[in-house]
Design a protein around this motif. Sequence first.
Motif, PDB file in Angstrom:
ATOM      1  N   VAL A  21      60.941 -37.415  54.554  1.00 31.79           N
ATOM      2  CA  VAL A  21      60.493 -36.473  55.569  1.00 31.79           C
ATOM      3  C   VAL A  21      60.290 -37.212  56.877  1.00 31.79           C
ATOM      4  N   THR A  22      60.241 -36.465  57.956  1.00 29.90           N
ATOM      5  CA  THR A  22      59.887 -37.022  59.245  1.00 29.90           C
ATOM      6  C   THR A  22      58.999 -36.009  59.957  1.00 29.90           C
ATOM      7  N   THR A  23      58.468 -36.397  61.083  1.00 30.51           N
ATOM      8  CA  THR A  23      57.558 -35.512  61.814  1.00 30.51           C
ATOM      9  C   THR A  23      58.238 -34.951  63.063  1.00 30.51           C
ATOM     10  N   TYR A  24      57.656 -33.878  63.556  1.00 29.38           N
ATOM     11  CA  TYR A  24      58.136 -33.297  64.808  1.00 29.38           C
ATOM     12  C   TYR A  24      58.111 -34.358  65.908  1.00 29.38           C
ATOM     13  N   GLY A  25      57.043 -35.147  65.930  1.00 31.98           N
ATOM     14  CA  GLY A  25      56.891 -36.176  66.954  1.00 31.98           C
ATOM     15  C   GLY A  25      57.900 -37.300  66.834  1.00 31.98           C
ATOM     16  N   ARG A  26      58.224 -37.700  65.619  1.00 30.48           N
ATOM     17  CA  ARG A  26      59.224 -38.762  65.434  1.00 30.48           C
ATOM     18  C   ARG A  26      60.594 -38.287  65.902  1.00 30.48           C
ATOM     19  N   ILE A  27      60.920 -37.047  65.591  1.00 30.22           N
ATOM     20  CA  ILE A  27      62.195 -36.514  66.079  1.00 30.22           C
ATOM     21  C   ILE A  27      62.184 -36.471  67.602  1.00 30.22           C
ATOM     22  N   ALA A  28      61.100 -35.993  68.183  1.00 32.04           N
ATOM     23  CA  ALA A  28      61.001 -35.911  69.647  1.00 32.04           C
ATOM     24  C   ALA A  28      61.180 -37.284  70.287  1.00 32.04           C
ATOM     25  N   ALA A  29      60.599 -38.318  69.682  1.00 31.09           N
ATOM     26  CA  ALA A  29      60.692 -39.667  70.236  1.00 31.09           C
ATOM     27  C   ALA A  29      62.118 -40.206  70.206  1.00 31.09           C
ATOM     28  N   MET A  30      62.953 -39.670  69.331  1.00 35.84           N
ATOM     29  CA  MET A  30      64.345 -40.120  69.233  1.00 35.84           C
ATOM     30  C   MET A  30      65.263 -39.372  70.191  1.00 35.84           C
ATOM     31  N   THR A  31      64.720 -38.426  70.931  1.00 33.27           N
ATOM     32  CA  THR A  31      65.532 -37.636  71.858  1.00 33.27           C
ATOM     33  C   THR A  31      65.277 -38.081  73.287  1.00 33.27           C
ATOM     34  N   GLU A  32      66.047 -37.518  74.176  1.00 37.42           N
ATOM     35  CA  GLU A  32      65.853 -37.778  75.607  1.00 37.42           C
ATOM     36  C   GLU A  32      65.062 -36.631  76.200  1.00 37.42           C
ATOM     37  N   GLY A  33      63.739 -36.755  76.201  1.00 35.86           N
ATOM     38  CA  GLY A  33      62.888 -35.759  76.832  1.00 35.86           C
ATOM     39  C   GLY A  33      62.316 -34.705  75.907  1.00 35.86           C
ATOM     40  N   GLY A  34      62.493 -34.859  74.616  1.00 33.10           N
ATOM     41  CA  GLY A  34      61.954 -33.889  73.675  1.00 33.10           C
ATOM     42  C   GLY A  34      60.466 -34.056  73.450  1.00 33.10           C
ATOM     43  N   THR A  35      59.830 -33.002  72.998  1.00 33.64           N
ATOM     44  CA  THR A  35      58.422 -33.021  72.622  1.00 33.64           C
ATOM     45  C   THR A  35      58.323 -32.412  71.219  1.00 33.64           C
ATOM     46  N   PRO A  36      57.227 -32.669  70.520  1.00 32.95           N
ATOM     47  CA  PRO A  36      57.076 -32.044  69.204  1.00 32.95           C
ATOM     48  C   PRO A  36      57.203 -30.522  69.255  1.00 32.95           C
ATOM     49  N   ARG A  37      56.683 -29.901  70.287  1.00 28.61           N
ATOM     50  CA  ARG A  37      56.781 -28.438  70.406  1.00 28.61           C
ATOM     51  C   ARG A  37      58.226 -27.974  70.585  1.00 28.61           C
ATOM     52  N   LEU A  38      58.999 -28.737  71.332  1.00 28.14           N
ATOM     53  CA  LEU A  38      60.405 -28.374  71.500  1.00 28.14           C
ATOM     54  C   LEU A  38      61.178 -28.542  70.192  1.00 28.14           C
ATOM     55  N   VAL A  39      60.813 -29.551  69.414  1.00 23.49           N
ATOM     56  CA  VAL A  39      61.440 -29.729  68.103  1.00 23.49           C
ATOM     57  C   VAL A  39      61.118 -28.521  67.227  1.00 23.49           C
ATOM     58  N   ALA A  40      59.857 -28.122  67.197  1.00 27.22           N
ATOM     59  CA  ALA A  40      59.451 -26.957  66.408  1.00 27.22           C
ATOM     60  C   ALA A  40      60.200 -25.713  66.878  1.00 27.22           C
ATOM     61  N   ARG A  41      60.350 -25.567  68.164  1.00 23.58           N
ATOM     62  CA  ARG A  41      61.069 -24.410  68.704  1.00 23.58           C
ATOM     63  C   ARG A  41      62.525 -24.409  68.252  1.00 23.58           C
ATOM     64  N   ALA A  42      63.160 -25.572  68.318  1.00 22.13           N
ATOM     65  CA  ALA A  42      64.562 -25.669  67.884  1.00 22.13           C
ATOM     66  C   ALA A  42      64.696 -25.287  66.416  1.00 22.13           C
TER      67      ALA A  42
END
Length: 97
Positions: A21-42
Amino acid sequence: MKPVLREQILTILAAIPPGRVTTYGRIAAMTEGGTPRLVARALRELPDDHGLPWFRVITASRRLADHPGAHEQRQRLVAEGVLFDARGRVAPEVLWP
């Protein structure tokens, strides 16, 4: 949300291996400008027939987010061998990457 950011999020999501598993925040950190909330939205905006492992994304506290699919999410994770402790958290060893 910018299409490039959405594509980054979905590419990362597709790369999460079974049983991890991974977290919303870890995914966000791997993107260019993402946030945990944007990951959840996607993830919320995924079409029904997407086939991506949305259920492998959890909160920073290593728990499932409170959402209508949480029961299904837990079942899918358990089927992949992910165990939960008495507080509903997954072991830190299954965090990816």
